[in-house]
Write a protein that holds these residues in place. Structure first.
Motif, PDB file in Angstrom:
ATOM      1  N   TYR A 146       3.936  21.181  -4.978  1.00  0.00           N
ATOM      2  CA  TYR A 146       2.664  20.641  -4.502  1.00  0.00           C
ATOM      3  C   TYR A 146       2.902  19.554  -3.451  1.00  0.00           C
ATOM      4  O   TYR A 146       2.256  19.528  -2.402  1.00  0.00           O
ATOM      5  CB  TYR A 146       1.867  20.073  -5.670  1.00  0.00           C
ATOM      6  CG  TYR A 146       0.938  21.069  -6.321  1.00  0.00           C
ATOM      7  CD1 TYR A 146      -0.442  20.930  -6.242  1.00  0.00           C
ATOM      8  CD2 TYR A 146       1.429  22.163  -7.018  1.00  0.00           C
ATOM      9  CE1 TYR A 146      -1.298  21.837  -6.841  1.00  0.00           C
ATOM     10  CE2 TYR A 146       0.591  23.085  -7.623  1.00  0.00           C
ATOM     11  CZ  TYR A 146      -0.774  22.912  -7.527  1.00  0.00           C
ATOM     12  OH  TYR A 146      -1.613  23.825  -8.113  1.00  0.00           O
ATOM     13  N   ILE A 147       3.827  18.634  -3.757  1.00  0.00           N
ATOM     14  CA  ILE A 147       4.088  17.525  -2.831  1.00  0.00           C
ATOM     15  C   ILE A 147       4.660  18.049  -1.523  1.00  0.00           C
ATOM     16  O   ILE A 147       4.286  17.590  -0.437  1.00  0.00           O
ATOM     17  CB  ILE A 147       5.046  16.513  -3.493  1.00  0.00           C
ATOM     18  CG1 ILE A 147       4.347  15.851  -4.690  1.00  0.00           C
ATOM     19  CG2 ILE A 147       5.488  15.452  -2.497  1.00  0.00           C
ATOM     20  CD1 ILE A 147       5.246  14.967  -5.516  1.00  0.00           C
ATOM     21  N   LEU A 192      10.479   8.663   5.602  1.00  0.00           N
ATOM     22  CA  LEU A 192      10.318   7.927   4.343  1.00  0.00           C
ATOM     23  C   LEU A 192       8.906   7.400   4.161  1.00  0.00           C
ATOM     24  O   LEU A 192       8.318   7.523   3.066  1.00  0.00           O
ATOM     25  CB  LEU A 192      11.335   6.775   4.287  1.00  0.00           C
ATOM     26  CG  LEU A 192      12.809   7.185   4.319  1.00  0.00           C
ATOM     27  CD1 LEU A 192      13.707   5.961   4.279  1.00  0.00           C
ATOM     28  CD2 LEU A 192      13.135   8.113   3.167  1.00  0.00           C
ATOM     29  N   GLU A 193       8.334   6.807   5.190  1.00  0.00           N
ATOM     30  CA  GLU A 193       6.990   6.231   5.052  1.00  0.00           C
ATOM     31  C   GLU A 193       5.950   7.322   4.799  1.00  0.00           C
ATOM     32  O   GLU A 193       5.077   7.177   3.927  1.00  0.00           O
ATOM     33  CB  GLU A 193       6.619   5.429   6.313  1.00  0.00           C
ATOM     34  CG  GLU A 193       7.381   4.136   6.491  1.00  0.00           C
ATOM     35  CD  GLU A 193       8.795   4.357   7.015  1.00  0.00           C
ATOM     36  OE1 GLU A 193       9.110   5.518   7.403  1.00  0.00           O
ATOM     37  OE2 GLU A 193       9.582   3.398   7.029  1.00  0.00           O
ATOM     38  N   GLN A 194       6.059   8.435   5.546  1.00  0.00           N
ATOM     39  CA  GLN A 194       5.101   9.520   5.371  1.00  0.00           C
ATOM     40  C   GLN A 194       5.231  10.170   3.993  1.00  0.00           C
ATOM     41  O   GLN A 194       4.230  10.481   3.343  1.00  0.00           O
ATOM     42  CB  GLN A 194       5.304  10.570   6.470  1.00  0.00           C
ATOM     43  CG  GLN A 194       4.946  10.101   7.870  1.00  0.00           C
ATOM     44  CD  GLN A 194       3.447   9.950   8.074  1.00  0.00           C
ATOM     45  OE1 GLN A 194       2.656  10.505   7.322  1.00  0.00           O
ATOM     46  NE2 GLN A 194       3.059   9.189   9.082  1.00  0.00           N
ATOM     47  N   MET A 195       6.479  10.378   3.534  1.00  0.00           N
ATOM     48  CA  MET A 195       6.678  10.983   2.220  1.00  0.00           C
ATOM     49  C   MET A 195       6.196  10.066   1.114  1.00  0.00           C
ATOM     50  O   MET A 195       5.613  10.521   0.114  1.00  0.00           O
ATOM     51  CB  MET A 195       8.148  11.341   2.024  1.00  0.00           C
ATOM     52  CG  MET A 195       8.454  12.002   0.686  1.00  0.00           C
ATOM     53  SD  MET A 195       7.541  13.556   0.432  1.00  0.00           S
ATOM     54  CE  MET A 195       8.547  14.679   1.399  1.00  0.00           C
ATOM     55  N   THR A 196       6.412   8.771   1.253  1.00  0.00           N
ATOM     56  CA  THR A 196       5.911   7.815   0.261  1.00  0.00           C
ATOM     57  C   THR A 196       4.398   7.914   0.149  1.00  0.00           C
ATOM     58  O   THR A 196       3.835   7.934  -0.962  1.00  0.00           O
ATOM     59  CB  THR A 196       6.316   6.381   0.648  1.00  0.00           C
ATOM     60  OG1 THR A 196       7.737   6.292   0.698  1.00  0.00           O
ATOM     61  CG2 THR A 196       5.789   5.382  -0.370  1.00  0.00           C
ATOM     62  N   GLU A 197       3.735   7.998   1.286  1.00  0.00           N
ATOM     63  CA  GLU A 197       2.272   8.112   1.300  1.00  0.00           C
ATOM     64  C   GLU A 197       1.815   9.397   0.615  1.00  0.00           C
ATOM     65  O   GLU A 197       0.839   9.395  -0.148  1.00  0.00           O
ATOM     66  CB  GLU A 197       1.783   8.070   2.750  1.00  0.00           C
ATOM     67  CG  GLU A 197       0.279   8.179   2.890  1.00  0.00           C
ATOM     68  CD  GLU A 197      -0.161   8.207   4.344  1.00  0.00           C
ATOM     69  OE1 GLU A 197      -1.272   8.688   4.627  1.00  0.00           O
ATOM     70  OE2 GLU A 197       0.632   7.747   5.204  1.00  0.00           O
ATOM     71  N   GLN A 228       2.346   9.177  -3.352  1.00  0.00           N
ATOM     72  CA  GLN A 228       1.354   8.298  -3.987  1.00  0.00           C
ATOM     73  C   GLN A 228      -0.035   8.908  -3.939  1.00  0.00           C
ATOM     74  O   GLN A 228      -0.795   8.817  -4.914  1.00  0.00           O
ATOM     75  CB  GLN A 228       1.375   6.934  -3.295  1.00  0.00           C
ATOM     76  CG  GLN A 228       2.665   6.153  -3.518  1.00  0.00           C
ATOM     77  CD  GLN A 228       2.718   4.871  -2.719  1.00  0.00           C
ATOM     78  OE1 GLN A 228       1.955   4.680  -1.763  1.00  0.00           O
ATOM     79  NE2 GLN A 228       3.623   3.973  -3.089  1.00  0.00           N
ATOM     80  N   LEU A 229      -0.367   9.557  -2.811  1.00  0.00           N
ATOM     81  CA  LEU A 229      -1.678  10.183  -2.681  1.00  0.00           C
ATOM     82  C   LEU A 229      -1.844  11.342  -3.653  1.00  0.00           C
ATOM     83  O   LEU A 229      -2.905  11.509  -4.275  1.00  0.00           O
ATOM     84  CB  LEU A 229      -1.861  10.674  -1.241  1.00  0.00           C
ATOM     85  CG  LEU A 229      -3.247  11.223  -0.876  1.00  0.00           C
ATOM     86  CD1 LEU A 229      -4.276  10.110  -0.914  1.00  0.00           C
ATOM     87  CD2 LEU A 229      -3.224  11.864   0.510  1.00  0.00           C
ATOM     88  N   PHE A 230      -0.794  12.150  -3.822  1.00  0.00           N
ATOM     89  CA  PHE A 230      -0.868  13.293  -4.732  1.00  0.00           C
ATOM     90  C   PHE A 230      -1.090  12.844  -6.178  1.00  0.00           C
ATOM     91  O   PHE A 230      -1.984  13.348  -6.865  1.00  0.00           O
ATOM     92  CB  PHE A 230       0.420  14.108  -4.633  1.00  0.00           C
ATOM     93  CG  PHE A 230       0.569  15.131  -5.723  1.00  0.00           C
ATOM     94  CD1 PHE A 230      -0.194  16.289  -5.734  1.00  0.00           C
ATOM     95  CD2 PHE A 230       1.464  14.929  -6.768  1.00  0.00           C
ATOM     96  CE1 PHE A 230      -0.061  17.231  -6.751  1.00  0.00           C
ATOM     97  CE2 PHE A 230       1.597  15.855  -7.787  1.00  0.00           C
ATOM     98  CZ  PHE A 230       0.837  17.009  -7.774  1.00  0.00           C
ATOM     99  N   PHE A 231      -0.276  11.917  -6.647  1.00  0.00           N
ATOM    100  CA  PHE A 231      -0.426  11.473  -8.037  1.00  0.00           C
ATOM    101  C   PHE A 231      -1.765  10.777  -8.259  1.00  0.00           C
ATOM    102  O   PHE A 231      -2.377  10.944  -9.320  1.00  0.00           O
ATOM    103  CB  PHE A 231       0.731  10.533  -8.405  1.00  0.00           C
ATOM    104  CG  PHE A 231       1.997  11.246  -8.755  1.00  0.00           C
ATOM    105  CD1 PHE A 231       2.231  11.692 -10.043  1.00  0.00           C
ATOM    106  CD2 PHE A 231       2.953  11.496  -7.792  1.00  0.00           C
ATOM    107  CE1 PHE A 231       3.397  12.361 -10.373  1.00  0.00           C
ATOM    108  CE2 PHE A 231       4.130  12.163  -8.101  1.00  0.00           C
ATOM    109  CZ  PHE A 231       4.350  12.605  -9.389  1.00  0.00           C
ATOM    110  N   LYS A 232      -2.243  10.030  -7.259  1.00  0.00           N
ATOM    111  CA  LYS A 232      -3.497   9.296  -7.417  1.00  0.00           C
ATOM    112  C   LYS A 232      -4.694  10.228  -7.485  1.00  0.00           C
ATOM    113  O   LYS A 232      -5.564  10.085  -8.355  1.00  0.00           O
ATOM    114  CB  LYS A 232      -3.649   8.305  -6.256  1.00  0.00           C
ATOM    115  CG  LYS A 232      -4.941   7.495  -6.311  1.00  0.00           C
ATOM    116  CD  LYS A 232      -5.024   6.538  -5.122  1.00  0.00           C
ATOM    117  CE  LYS A 232      -6.336   5.763  -5.142  1.00  0.00           C
ATOM    118  NZ  LYS A 232      -6.444   4.833  -3.979  1.00  0.00           N
TER     119      LYS A 232
END
Length: 502
Positions: A299-300, A314-319, A322-326
């Motif tokens: 999914y991610i 890194l910044e885009q993947m972090t976003e 966090q967006l997926f789990f939220k």
């Protein structure tokens, strides 16, 4: 510092005023022809490069869809074009199509191309006399087509590299850029340079205490996704992620934020493959666990792919994480996202359970030895000859007794005189039991051999041979009868065998 002028040696000038031509050739016309030839070759080369780049990109998008179908869809769904269409539209942008300067604007989207491929494969199956509704047949055809695409893509990449090299050998004034009016960034692209940069960071961190008054700022090496050539190879970090507890999404999110490099297509598929191993080991709980974790990666990664970033940002993947789990797993106000995710996990778990069950059945069938009746000579065939059940002849009664010792199922199969049904009964029993049946069948003399005559000449030859054999037998019987008669005539009257012996 000396200046390197070698790059100017590769310039291909289109207007050479100093060119020497034959006296009979008009110099101005020759220069014009040369200009035209250079421009035409350059335009064709650029067009070929654009076509190759578009072709390779198109194959990559098609392979991405086909690979996901093969991993996620069962054989029955693979043979159903409506199921394939629904899956493609649910997992990929149905409007996405090839892009490029030379691409036909009327070209169909990638999803429609894949659907057309399945239609073509069904027609190929029909032409080869195979069942187009058999999912295993379609899967085999898809894998063969996939291998062809890989070969064509590899050839296209080689051709593209050749065009790039040829372009470098014939650079034009458009390719020359001065270095005095523009800045540049020296990027570390090779692994060796990245390793050196990482070592420099470690040295700098160790010397921070000794250099309190100064701060050292070094570029960070680019983090890469874990992608092995062996599609089954699992990284240790991915294996640990697969052991995290189902439902503990806080732990999974924390782990992925610290190990983003495992969120790759290859690692996701490798983790999914381990579910087959656990299911075959009769460990469904562990199989479900790794499927659940693999689906998190899937999914991610799909969300990240929409950003069209080829490397790990890194910044885009972090976003994205966090967006997926939220929004999908933590959203209590809208539980539809989590429900859909868990349904996808359960679907794949059921698919793997069914596939493992089929594989085990196939292995059991391959491992069982049995007896099958078949003629080894192409000119003959086996036939069933039942004994005469109403005969009072002792020989026939002996055959009937042997026949009655067979189980009812085998007796019924023999009564049909169909050898395939007899072999079906043999296939259902063990080798030892089948050998016992065969002994009784031989005792009852049920299975006979029938010769197959290919033409009328063979029949006449066999008929003549039969007549000659009967005539010879009659002649032998007459000679034997005459010899017995002569012996009787030559025997003296009044003598007995007892007298002769005496």
């Amino acid at each position: 510092m000396p200046i390197d002028y070698s790059k100017w040696d590769k310039i291909e000038l289109s207007d050479d005023s100093d060119v020497e031509v034959h006296p009979n050739v008009d110099k101005r016309s020759f220069i014009k022809w040369k200009q035209q030839s250079i421009h035409e070759n350059r335009a064709k080369r650029n067009q070929d490069i654009a076509n190759m780049e578009t072709q390779i990109s198109m194959y990559g998008n098609l392979n991405k869809r086909v690979d996901k179908l093969l991993v996620s869809v069962s054989d029955n769904e693979l043979a159903d074009r409506q199921s394939v269409s629904r899956f493609l539209n649910a997992n990929f942008d149905k409007t996405e199509k090839p892009q490029g300067p030379n691409v036909d604007p009327e070209i169909p989207p990638f999803n429609e191309m894949v659907e057309d491929l399945f239609e073509q494969l069904e027609n190929d199956a029909k032409k080869q006399g195979k069942n187009p509704k058999d999912g295993s047949v379609i899967r085999k055809f898809v894998l063969e087509h996939r291998a062809k695409i890989d070969r064509v893509t590899a050839e296209a990449k080689v051709k593209l590299q050749e065009l790039y090299k040829e372009k470098e050998l014939h650079i034009s004034s458009d390719d020359i850029k001065t270095g005095f009016d523009s800045g540049f960034l020296n990027k570390k692209e090779t692994e060796e340079e990245e390793r050196k940069a990482a070592n420099m960071q470690k040295v700098a961190a160790a010397n921070v205490s000794a250099q309190k008054g100064s701060e050292i700022s070094l570029p960070k090496p680019r983090v890469q996704f874990i992608e092995y050539d062996d599609v089954m190879k699992l990284a240790p970090e991915t294996e640990e992620f697969g052991k995290l507890k189902v439902g503990d999404y806080k732990a999974s999110e924390k782990y992925l934020l610290a190990h983003m490099q495992i969120i790759s297509e290859q690692q996701k598929d490798a983790l999914m493959m381990t579910a087959f191993e656990y299911q075959m080991q009769d460990n469904p709980k562990r199989a479900y666990q790794v499927i659940h974790q693999s689906e998190l990666l899937s999914y991610i990664r799909e969300i990240y792919n929409t950003k069209k970033i080829s490397f790990l940002h890194l910044e885009q993947m972090t976003e994205v994480i966090q967006l997926f789990f939220k929004r999908v797993l933590y959203n209590e106000n809208n539980p539809a996202g989590r429900k859909s995710f868990l349904e996808s996990v359960q679907t794949k778990f059921n698919h793997i359970k069914n596939r493992v069950k089929v594989m085990e059945q196939e292995q059991e069938q391959e491992g069982v030895e049995t007896i099958q009746l078949k003629s080894l000579d192409e000119t003959t065939e086996l036939e069933v000859n039942l004994p005469n059940f109403e005969s009072t002849d002792p020989e026939e009664q002996r055959k009937v007794a042997a026949f009655n010792k067979l189980p009812t199922k085998m007796q019924d199969a023999l009564k049909t005189r169909n050898l395939e049904k007899v072999n079906d009964v043999f296939a259902e029993v063990s080798l030892e039991e089948a050998e016992h049946y065969l002994d009784l069948i031989n005792e009852a003399e049920i299975i006979g051999v029938k010769a197959l005559l290919e033409n009328e000449e063979d029949f006449k030859h066999l008929q003549d041979e039969y007549k000659n054999r009967n005539q010879l037998e009659d002649l032998n019987l007459k000679e034997e009868h005459n010899q017995q008669s002569n012996a009787a005539e030559d025997k003296p009257s009044g003598l007995s065998t007892t007298d002769t012996v005496d």
